[in-house]
Design a protein around this motif. Structure first.
Motif, short mmCIF file in Angstrom:
data_model
loop_
_atom_site.label_atom_id
_atom_site.label_comp_id
_atom_site.label_asym_id
_atom_site.label_seq_id
_atom_site.Cartn_x
_atom_site.Cartn_y
_atom_site.Cartn_z
N ARG A 152 -25.89 14.55 -10.85
CA ARG A 152 -24.62 14.98 -10.29
C ARG A 152 -23.93 13.85 -9.54
O ARG A 152 -22.72 13.66 -9.65
CB ARG A 152 -24.83 16.18 -9.36
N ARG A 153 -24.71 13.06 -8.78
CA ARG A 153 -24.07 11.97 -8.02
C ARG A 153 -23.90 10.71 -8.85
O ARG A 153 -22.88 10.04 -8.76
CB ARG A 153 -24.89 11.64 -6.77
N TYR A 154 -24.92 10.37 -9.65
CA TYR A 154 -24.94 9.05 -10.27
C TYR A 154 -24.53 9.03 -11.73
O TYR A 154 -24.68 8.03 -12.42
CB TYR A 154 -26.32 8.41 -10.08
N ARG B 123 -32.54 12.21 0.21
CA ARG B 123 -31.20 11.65 0.02
C ARG B 123 -30.53 11.38 1.37
O ARG B 123 -29.88 10.35 1.55
CB ARG B 123 -30.35 12.59 -0.83
N SER C 272 -31.51 7.85 -5.58
CA SER C 272 -30.87 6.84 -4.75
C SER C 272 -31.45 5.45 -4.92
O SER C 272 -30.69 4.47 -5.05
CB SER C 272 -30.90 7.26 -3.28
N ASP D 180 -29.08 7.91 2.56
CA ASP D 180 -27.68 7.81 2.94
C ASP D 180 -27.51 7.26 4.35
O ASP D 180 -26.51 6.61 4.66
CB ASP D 180 -27.00 9.18 2.84
#
Length: 275
Positions: free
Chosen positions: A122-124, A55, A94, A59
């Motif tokens: 959790r992020r997407y 990640r 990602s 990023d």
């Protein structure tokens, strides 16, 4: 469940089949379908550390050239409006999320690693609740069974992950495509030379093409390559993300690496069914 294979339907915070097998959604919104017989260790797949390292590399923008090529390959075969896309071995999510933001589709990410899928969810976003459209995150062992019905997907992705030709063919729609990316022969060659004392080039795509034959044939290929300058932390992330940074015998040498210029390259191939 093994020997069942019936469709799951959502009921609140769980998915159930007509035979009453039930799977609860995790708090972050992913579904864990991994059965004890489908795991080879207590914690199969990527560690959380490896997933977090990948990640951080994405990023930092190091995945952008690969994502751009995948976008071109997806657009080139003229998929149907809002296609269904499965990423087998999606990791922390990602690449799939970036593709879905650029080319809206119903995104499904599948991985053996629960920590990686947790990071993705959790992020997407929760199931069906992302800014780029529907997103489903599932823990399962695709080497054994892909937990979807036949002819479900317009596109199946496998980005530096194993792909079972039989299962891919089963879940892929008749006019669908496989989109595969493997590390190119010179990927991270400078790091391999520095850490292992050798920079042997390996042709992984040739093995992939052979493994998918005769059911699938490549209809387009491309090489994506860029050279990145990594600091010490970036070097350690690149190694952790490719399983090369965890051996105890390499830790002392690893601590001395960076900053350095590193080649990051992938072979990308789009496959269609054999006629």
């Amino acid at each position: 469940m093994r020997g069942c294979g019936q469709s799951l339907a959502r009921e609140g915070r769980a998915y159930r089949c007509p035979r009453l097998h039930s799977f609860d959604l995790a708090r972050t919104g992913y579904l864990n379908l991994l059965q004890p017989q489908d795991r080879r260790s207590a914690n199969p797949g990527d560690t959380r550390g490896a997933a977090e390292a990948r990640r951080r590399l994405y990023d930092a923008g190091h995945g952008a050239p690969l994502i751009a090529e995948l976008e071109r390959q997806l657009a080139a075969f003229d998929p149907p409006p809002r296609p269904a896309v499965l990423d087998v071995g999606c990791g922390e999510g990602s690449p799939l999320a970036a593709l879905a933001a650029a080319l809206p589709f119903a995104a499904h990410g599948l991985d053996l690693s629960a920590p990686a899928i947790e990071l993705a969810a959790r992020r997407y976003g929760d199931l069906g609740n992302t800014s780029s459209g529907d997103a489903t995150w599932v823990v399962a062992n695709a080497d054994r069974f892909v937990p979807y019905a036949a002819d479900t997907f317009d596109v199946v992705l496998a980005l530096s992950s194993r792909l079972d030709a039989g299962e891919a063919g089963r879940v892929l729609a008749p006019n669908g495509r496989l989109l595969v990316a493997t590390p190119a022969a010179d990927d991270l060659v400078e790091l391999r030379e520095a850490l292992l004392g050798e920079g042997q080039h390996r042709d992984r795509m040739a093995r992939t093409i052979a493994a998918l034959a005769p059911a699938f044939v490549p209809e387009a290929r491309a090489t994506v390559r860029h050279v990145a300058t990594l600091d010490g932390a970036g070097v350690r992330d690149a190694l952790a993300a490719t399983y090369r940074g965890g051996r105890r015998s390499q830790q002392a040498r690893l601590a001395t690496l960076g900053p350095m210029r590193v080649t990051m390259s992938h072979e990308v191939a789009r496959f269609r069914r054999a006629r």
